[in-house]
Every structure is written in C-alpha cells, then in structure tokens.
Design a protein around this motif. Structure first.
Motif, PDB file in Angstrom:
ATOM      1  N   HIS A  49       0.833  -1.205   0.000  1.00 58.56           N
ATOM      2  CA  HIS A  49       0.000   0.000   0.000  1.00 58.56           C
ATOM      3  C   HIS A  49       0.869   1.257   0.000  1.00 58.56           C
ATOM      4  O   HIS A  49       0.656   2.177  -0.793  1.00 58.56           O
ATOM      5  CB  HIS A  49      -0.923  -0.005   1.229  1.00 58.56           C
ATOM      6  N   PHE A  50       1.872   1.275   0.873  1.00 55.36           N
ATOM      7  CA  PHE A  50       2.743   2.444   0.958  1.00 55.36           C
ATOM      8  C   PHE A  50       3.534   2.634  -0.337  1.00 55.36           C
ATOM      9  O   PHE A  50       3.720   3.766  -0.790  1.00 55.36           O
ATOM     10  CB  PHE A  50       3.690   2.327   2.152  1.00 55.36           C
ATOM     11  N   ALA A  51       3.994   1.547  -0.946  1.00 53.20           N
ATOM     12  CA  ALA A  51       4.756   1.656  -2.197  1.00 53.20           C
ATOM     13  C   ALA A  51       3.895   2.262  -3.306  1.00 53.20           C
ATOM     14  O   ALA A  51       4.376   3.116  -4.070  1.00 53.20           O
ATOM     15  CB  ALA A  51       5.278   0.283  -2.614  1.00 53.20           C
ATOM     16  N   LEU A  52       2.641   1.846  -3.399  1.00 49.55           N
ATOM     17  CA  LEU A  52       1.754   2.431  -4.412  1.00 49.55           C
ATOM     18  C   LEU A  52       1.474   3.901  -4.125  1.00 49.55           C
ATOM     19  O   LEU A  52       1.429   4.727  -5.046  1.00 49.55           O
ATOM     20  CB  LEU A  52       0.451   1.637  -4.487  1.00 49.55           C
ATOM     21  N   GLU A  53       1.278   4.231  -2.861  1.00 44.27           N
ATOM     22  CA  GLU A  53       1.058   5.640  -2.491  1.00 44.27           C
ATOM     23  C   GLU A  53       2.302   6.484  -2.790  1.00 44.27           C
ATOM     24  O   GLU A  53       2.195   7.603  -3.295  1.00 44.27           O
ATOM     25  CB  GLU A  53       0.711   5.750  -1.005  1.00 44.27           C
ATOM     26  N   PHE A  54       3.485   5.955  -2.485  1.00 45.93           N
ATOM     27  CA  PHE A  54       4.726   6.689  -2.749  1.00 45.93           C
ATOM     28  C   PHE A  54       4.936   6.874  -4.254  1.00 45.93           C
ATOM     29  O   PHE A  54       5.361   7.943  -4.698  1.00 45.93           O
ATOM     30  CB  PHE A  54       5.921   5.973  -2.131  1.00 45.93           C
ATOM     31  N   HIS A  62       2.577   7.128  -6.474  1.00 48.33           N
ATOM     32  CA  HIS A  62       1.651   8.189  -6.864  1.00 48.33           C
ATOM     33  C   HIS A  62       2.208   9.555  -6.467  1.00 48.33           C
ATOM     34  O   HIS A  62       2.137  10.510  -7.247  1.00 48.33           O
ATOM     35  CB  HIS A  62       0.284   7.962  -6.203  1.00 48.33           C
ATOM     36  N   PHE A  63       2.773   9.648  -5.273  1.00 46.85           N
ATOM     37  CA  PHE A  63       3.366  10.899  -4.797  1.00 46.85           C
ATOM     38  C   PHE A  63       4.459  11.367  -5.752  1.00 46.85           C
ATOM     39  O   PHE A  63       4.467  12.509  -6.209  1.00 46.85           O
ATOM     40  CB  PHE A  63       3.928  10.687  -3.388  1.00 46.85           C
ATOM     41  N   TYR A  64       5.356  10.468  -6.084  1.00 46.72           N
ATOM     42  CA  TYR A  64       6.499  10.824  -6.921  1.00 46.72           C
ATOM     43  C   TYR A  64       6.069  11.180  -8.342  1.00 46.72           C
ATOM     44  O   TYR A  64       6.456  12.215  -8.883  1.00 46.72           O
ATOM     45  CB  TYR A  64       7.504   9.673  -6.930  1.00 46.72           C
ATOM     46  N   THR A  65       5.269  10.336  -8.962  1.00 45.49           N
ATOM     47  CA  THR A  65       4.910  10.557 -10.370  1.00 45.49           C
ATOM     48  C   THR A  65       3.984  11.745 -10.540  1.00 45.49           C
ATOM     49  O   THR A  65       4.136  12.513 -11.496  1.00 45.49           O
ATOM     50  CB  THR A  65       4.273   9.301 -10.974  1.00 45.49           C
ATOM     51  N   THR A  66       3.040  11.937  -9.631  1.00 45.25           N
ATOM     52  CA  THR A  66       2.101  13.053  -9.773  1.00 45.25           C
ATOM     53  C   THR A  66       2.786  14.387  -9.540  1.00 45.25           C
ATOM     54  O   THR A  66       2.578  15.334 -10.305  1.00 45.25           O
ATOM     55  CB  THR A  66       0.912  12.891  -8.810  1.00 45.25           C
ATOM     56  N   LEU A  67       3.599  14.470  -8.514  1.00 46.85           N
ATOM     57  CA  LEU A  67       4.273  15.747  -8.256  1.00 46.85           C
ATOM     58  C   LEU A  67       5.268  16.084  -9.351  1.00 46.85           C
ATOM     59  O   LEU A  67       5.449  17.252  -9.693  1.00 46.85           O
ATOM     60  CB  LEU A  67       4.957  15.730  -6.894  1.00 46.85           C
ATOM     61  N   ARG A  68       5.905  15.062  -9.925  1.00 49.75           N
ATOM     62  CA  ARG A  68       6.848  15.312 -11.016  1.00 49.75           C
ATOM     63  C   ARG A  68       6.126  15.762 -12.278  1.00 49.75           C
ATOM     64  O   ARG A  68       6.586  16.645 -12.992  1.00 49.75           O
ATOM     65  CB  ARG A  68       7.664  14.061 -11.294  1.00 49.75           C
ATOM     66  N   LEU A  91      -3.998   4.009  -7.200  1.00 50.34           N
ATOM     67  CA  LEU A  91      -4.516   4.362  -5.878  1.00 50.34           C
ATOM     68  C   LEU A  91      -5.687   3.467  -5.484  1.00 50.34           C
ATOM     69  O   LEU A  91      -5.868   3.155  -4.309  1.00 50.34           O
ATOM     70  CB  LEU A  91      -4.942   5.830  -5.829  1.00 50.34           C
ATOM     71  N   ALA A  92      -6.470   3.029  -6.474  1.00 46.37           N
ATOM     72  CA  ALA A  92      -7.545   2.077  -6.183  1.00 46.37           C
ATOM     73  C   ALA A  92      -6.947   0.747  -5.733  1.00 46.37           C
ATOM     74  O   ALA A  92      -7.455   0.110  -4.803  1.00 46.37           O
ATOM     75  CB  ALA A  92      -8.428   1.894  -7.412  1.00 46.37           C
ATOM     76  N   ALA A  93      -5.852   0.325  -6.360  1.00 44.69           N
ATOM     77  CA  ALA A  93      -5.166  -0.901  -5.928  1.00 44.69           C
ATOM     78  C   ALA A  93      -4.599  -0.709  -4.524  1.00 44.69           C
ATOM     79  O   ALA A  93      -4.634  -1.631  -3.695  1.00 44.69           O
ATOM     80  CB  ALA A  93      -4.050  -1.254  -6.908  1.00 44.69           C
ATOM     81  N   SER A  94      -4.115   0.485  -4.240  1.00 46.34           N
ATOM     82  CA  SER A  94      -3.616   0.801  -2.906  1.00 46.34           C
ATOM     83  C   SER A  94      -4.734   0.681  -1.876  1.00 46.34           C
ATOM     84  O   SER A  94      -4.522   0.174  -0.769  1.00 46.34           O
ATOM     85  CB  SER A  94      -3.031   2.212  -2.908  1.00 46.34           C
ATOM     86  N   ASP A  95      -5.937   1.124  -2.240  1.00 46.98           N
ATOM     87  CA  ASP A  95      -7.079   1.007  -1.345  1.00 46.98           C
ATOM     88  C   ASP A  95      -7.423  -0.459  -1.080  1.00 46.98           C
ATOM     89  O   ASP A  95      -7.808  -0.824   0.033  1.00 46.98           O
ATOM     90  CB  ASP A  95      -8.296   1.725  -1.921  1.00 46.98           C
ATOM     91  N   ILE A  96      -7.284  -1.303  -2.087  1.00 48.41           N
ATOM     92  CA  ILE A  96      -7.537  -2.731  -1.906  1.00 48.41           C
ATOM     93  C   ILE A  96      -6.516  -3.318  -0.943  1.00 48.41           C
ATOM     94  O   ILE A  96      -6.858  -4.106  -0.049  1.00 48.41           O
ATOM     95  CB  ILE A  96      -7.544  -3.470  -3.254  1.00 48.41           C
ATOM     96  N   PHE A  97      -5.249  -2.928  -1.077  1.00 47.47           N
ATOM     97  CA  PHE A  97      -4.221  -3.425  -0.156  1.00 47.47           C
ATOM     98  C   PHE A  97      -4.488  -2.990   1.280  1.00 47.47           C
ATOM     99  O   PHE A  97      -4.283  -3.759   2.216  1.00 47.47           O
ATOM    100  CB  PHE A  97      -2.821  -2.974  -0.585  1.00 47.47           C
ATOM    101  N   ILE A  98      -4.961  -1.768   1.472  1.00 45.45           N
ATOM    102  CA  ILE A  98      -5.233  -1.326   2.837  1.00 45.45           C
ATOM    103  C   ILE A  98      -6.457  -2.040   3.384  1.00 45.45           C
ATOM    104  O   ILE A  98      -6.549  -2.319   4.585  1.00 45.45           O
ATOM    105  CB  ILE A  98      -5.334   0.212   2.948  1.00 45.45           C
TER     106      ILE A  98
END
Length: 145
Positions: free
Chosen positions: A61-66, A68-74, A88-95
């Motif tokens: 979950h954290f890897a997918l969120e990170f 998203h953080f990196y690619t979106t801000l870039r 992020l939807a896959a991240s929600d499934i992991f959480i």
C-alpha cells in the motif's frame, strides 16, 4: 480559507510516511522478539505468518502511495494530487486487505483466549468481512473505469 483536497492528501501522505517508518521499526523489533520465542520453543506459526502478511500488504500500500506521490508531483505538481487513479484504487484494496488481516489476528486471539467459543468469534468476524467486501467493492468499481 479552507484546506484544499490536494493539500489534505499531501498532509495525509506525510503522516503516512512517518507512521510507516515507525511500523518498520516495530516490525523489526517484533521479529526479534518472535525469534527469541523460537529459541524457547513457543513459536505460534499462525501469528508469525499473519504478522508478515500484514506488514507485506501495508508495505505494498505504501509503495503504491509513494509511487503516486512521486509521479504526480513530477508530472503536474500539487494540483490534481488528490485525484483517484487505478494505482490508488489498488492501494485502497491493499489497505482493505491489511485491515482484514488485522481483524483476523484479533479474532484469532479472541478465539484462543475464550476457549474456542463461536459466540465470541462470529460477532467479530461478520463486520470484518462485510467491511472488507464494501471497501474492495468500491475500489473494483473505480478500477473498471
């Protein structure tokens, strides 16, 4: 002036970074304690497997969120950071899986503590499974779009 969704999502991600780091430290400490129990011959393999699965799903979950953080801000900067994407939807499934695993550990311990009484486990298991179903259903709908 109110807080925008993008800034709130970035603040949440910053808090998640700190908490995930603390979880890594606690996970390593607990593995050390579990290793000591192995030396005494008192290892509960079920709890060890659930413990490792829980950490793995939280890390995914954290890897997918990170990512998203990196690619979106870039790519776009802060505007649009809070927009939901397929990763992020896959991240929600992991959480959701992490939440279910945490509930399963609690239910297992209650089962063990209360001497195999079904009337203790059933009221705990039904909401845990229903909550997982509701969260994963919402995420699957988003992943189809």
């Amino acid at each position: 002036m109110g807080l925008s969704n993008d800034i709130a999502a970035l603040t949440g991600f910053a808090c998640e970074c700190v908490l995930w780091g603390a979880y890594c430290i606690l996970f390593l400490i607990s593995l050390g304690l579990l290793y000591r129990r192995t030396q005494c011959g008192h290892l509960n393999a079920t709890l060890l497997v659930m413990h490792c699965l829980l950490f793995t799903t939280c890390t995914a979950h954290f890897a997918l969120e990170f990512n998203h953080f990196y690619t979106t801000l870039r790519a776009t900067g802060v505007p649009g950071f809070a927009n939901e994407t397929k990763p992020l939807a896959a991240s929600d499934i992991f959480i959701s899986i992490s939440d279910l695993l945490g509930d399963a550990v609690l239910i297992y311990r209650c089962w063990f503590l209360w001497g195999d009484h079904r009337w203790i486990v059933l009221p705990l298991a039904l909401p845990a499974i229903a909550g997982f179903g509701a969260c994963s259903h919402n995420s699957r709908g988003l992943m189809r779009n």
